[in-house]
Design an enzyme around this catalytic site. Sequence first.
Site, PDB file in Angstrom:
ATOM      1  N   HIS A 312       0.859  -1.177   0.000  1.00 38.46           N
ATOM      2  CA  HIS A 312       0.000   0.000   0.000  1.00 38.46           C
ATOM      3  C   HIS A 312       0.896   1.227   0.000  1.00 38.46           C
ATOM      4  O   HIS A 312       1.935   1.243   0.644  1.00 38.46           O
ATOM      5  CB  HIS A 312      -0.900   0.019   1.239  1.00 38.46           C
ATOM      6  CG  HIS A 312      -1.839  -1.147   1.311  1.00 38.46           C
ATOM      7  ND1 HIS A 312      -2.065  -1.843   2.476  1.00 38.46           N
ATOM      8  CD2 HIS A 312      -2.589  -1.753   0.363  1.00 38.46           C
ATOM      9  CE1 HIS A 312      -2.940  -2.815   2.247  1.00 38.46           C
ATOM     10  NE2 HIS A 312      -3.255  -2.783   0.968  1.00 38.46           N
ATOM     11  N   TRP A 535       4.368  -0.627   4.822  1.00 37.48           N
ATOM     12  CA  TRP A 535       4.889  -1.838   5.471  1.00 37.48           C
ATOM     13  C   TRP A 535       3.906  -3.000   5.345  1.00 37.48           C
ATOM     14  O   TRP A 535       3.786  -3.830   6.247  1.00 37.48           O
ATOM     15  CB  TRP A 535       5.222  -1.570   6.943  1.00 37.48           C
ATOM     16  CG  TRP A 535       6.174  -0.448   7.127  1.00 37.48           C
ATOM     17  CD1 TRP A 535       7.509  -0.440   6.866  1.00 37.48           C
ATOM     18  CD2 TRP A 535       5.865   0.865   7.608  1.00 37.48           C
ATOM     19  NE1 TRP A 535       8.050   0.786   7.153  1.00 37.48           N
ATOM     20  CE2 TRP A 535       7.071   1.606   7.610  1.00 37.48           C
ATOM     21  CE3 TRP A 535       4.693   1.476   8.057  1.00 37.48           C
ATOM     22  CZ2 TRP A 535       7.131   2.929   8.022  1.00 37.48           C
ATOM     23  CZ3 TRP A 535       4.746   2.797   8.456  1.00 37.48           C
ATOM     24  CH2 TRP A 535       5.968   3.512   8.436  1.00 37.48           C
ATOM     25  N   HIS A 536       3.228  -3.072   4.216  1.00 40.40           N
ATOM     26  CA  HIS A 536       2.224  -4.108   3.994  1.00 40.40           C
ATOM     27  C   HIS A 536       2.612  -4.989   2.812  1.00 40.40           C
ATOM     28  O   HIS A 536       1.790  -5.305   1.951  1.00 40.40           O
ATOM     29  CB  HIS A 536       0.850  -3.468   3.752  1.00 40.40           C
ATOM     30  CG  HIS A 536       0.358  -2.658   4.903  1.00 40.40           C
ATOM     31  ND1 HIS A 536      -0.640  -1.714   4.788  1.00 40.40           N
ATOM     32  CD2 HIS A 536       0.718  -2.645   6.220  1.00 40.40           C
ATOM     33  CE1 HIS A 536      -0.867  -1.155   5.958  1.00 40.40           C
ATOM     34  NE2 HIS A 536      -0.049  -1.701   6.846  1.00 40.40           N
ATOM     35  N   SER A 537       3.858  -5.407   2.769  1.00 41.78           N
ATOM     36  CA  SER A 537       4.365  -6.192   1.644  1.00 41.78           C
ATOM     37  C   SER A 537       3.737  -7.585   1.623  1.00 41.78           C
ATOM     38  O   SER A 537       3.610  -8.243   2.654  1.00 41.78           O
ATOM     39  CB  SER A 537       5.888  -6.317   1.744  1.00 41.78           C
ATOM     40  OG  SER A 537       6.503  -5.045   1.732  1.00 41.78           O
TER      41      SER A 537
END
Length: 608
Positions: A312, A535-537
């Site tokens: 995101h 930080w939504h890998s």
Amino acid sequence: MAQCPLSSEFDIIFAGGGATACVVAGRLAACDSSLKILILEAGEHTLNEPAHVQPYQYITHHAPTSTTLTSNVGNPTPRLNGRAPIVHCGHCVGGGSSVNFMVYTRAPASDFDDWEVDGWGSENLIPLMKKLETYEVQPDRPTHGYNGPIKVSSGGRKLGISEEFVHVGTTYHKRSYADDTDDLETCNTYSPWAKYIDGTTGRRSDAAHLYIYNQAHNPNLQLWVGKRVKRIIFEGKRAVGVEFTSDTVSCPGADQLSNIARASKLVVVSAGAFGSPAILERSGIGADAVLKRCGIKQLVNLPGVGENYRDHNGAIVPYFAGDGVVTMDSLWRGEESVVQESVARWKSDGKSLIAQNGIDVKIKWRPDDDELKAMGSTFQTRWKEFFQDRPRQGCCHIRPHGRVSRYAPLSSDFPPRNYLGAGYFTLYPTSVGSVHIKLGDNGKEELDFTTGYLDDPSDIVPLNFGYKKMREIFRRMPSYRGEVHTGHPRFPKGSAAVCREASGPVDLNGPDIIYTAEDDEAIDRFHRDNMQTSWHSLGTCAMKPEADQGVVDARLNVYGVTNLKVADMSIAPKNVGTNTYSTALLIGEKAAIIIAEDLGMHCRLCTW
């Protein structure tokens, strides 16, 4: 719980000790304590460490000296004006669950139906969402759980700016309000933002403490820290163990030579969107071109490994706040009297700003007809193809932060006073990247990471419009005292949009700022220069058909080999409109059931 090698023979080995691994291993160990389980984690322990259990300290993990995050540097891209974006991931027991912002959001149920994977539809997963949580915010909500290990609460103290934000949002922005927008359906509505914080103790509610550390009495559940998994060991195409190296700091007495641990039943790769594809590629599983350039003999041709990277896209911009406004800044600046008083109360009753993350309200925003028109033609195709017929999917999360920005509290860039942050991140970007290994000029392994950020022209549009909408909401909040201009777009001199300090808010019904074409260019440039990861890998070992660049099947088995599964956010085939901790926990619960069934374990895990 063992920290250094005592045995090299196990039933199940987890390559990685992040949130999902903790859930799976913890559930299996609780189901059958005789099962010999090993978790290998490259990072350090988090057990009862204040930086991990005191919620307000999450910002410290972004300090330059922090060892709890890994910085993955992306390839420079013209879409970001030549920047090399950096994406962090957890580097400690519990992974992201031990260092994240603790914001509680859940993807709409329809996201999982869109995955189109047998056994992973919302009807299969909602019972697991309920199973994993104790929802302390409101009672008797049908899609929430009340007996699970993960505690969800409102935190230790509510910030007044949240009420201001909701008031402006429901009047000026003309959206409704609801007590719960994490019911898997509600969208485009202002609501409180619950937190992964225990409402009684005020501690972070993380997977490490609630699934693993609480089973320290079980000698068969072993957690070894400072262990970097190099590759999977195969006999033929059957996974039988892992090769790893030891960090002498985390495990005194160990050496840097490779060690091997064997698994009689199963190896589970659970090293996240960056670590999991790298382990597979080092093990000979991946695309021929990637393996050849690294001198690795191919075991299985699986070109989907490392592809399908998604995230995101987000930004946080700073505002000045009135002198009497309660924010997190004095606590984060380390003002001794504030810290001592807050910690004392936290230890006494679990309350105070120690049990806060500075984020109390949100909206998962969808544009109305007027906003959609203002966003321009570039976004129209994406809207019609994806959003228009999916009313539960929002375009952006937008929210106020009781702090200046992500990193500024750790620096001297902002003089001591009160600040607010305006945060917004897009939920379903179109662009896709990749994560692979490569050899650097020195012959050592490096990461070949392409973020894909803003490659599709439609992805920047919600960011640009989100900035404008957030600014109008903030300008109308009583706490507003202007923009911190160094953290905003640089508008042309004389523009009505120029950022500056103010004596107070504008009238609630006052006119919006009128942006010129030059102003719009400044906003676009600002985001290309400053847009960051959320930080939504996810997605790099996707659970899809092999012919569609899939890496694992519906039971998480890696194609082409046996006794090897992947369980973490890397298996997500498509994006999810949420902060991804909730999905990582969910994948863990589902994976535990799958593995228990595969091993013929008869316990209550398999009844869901």
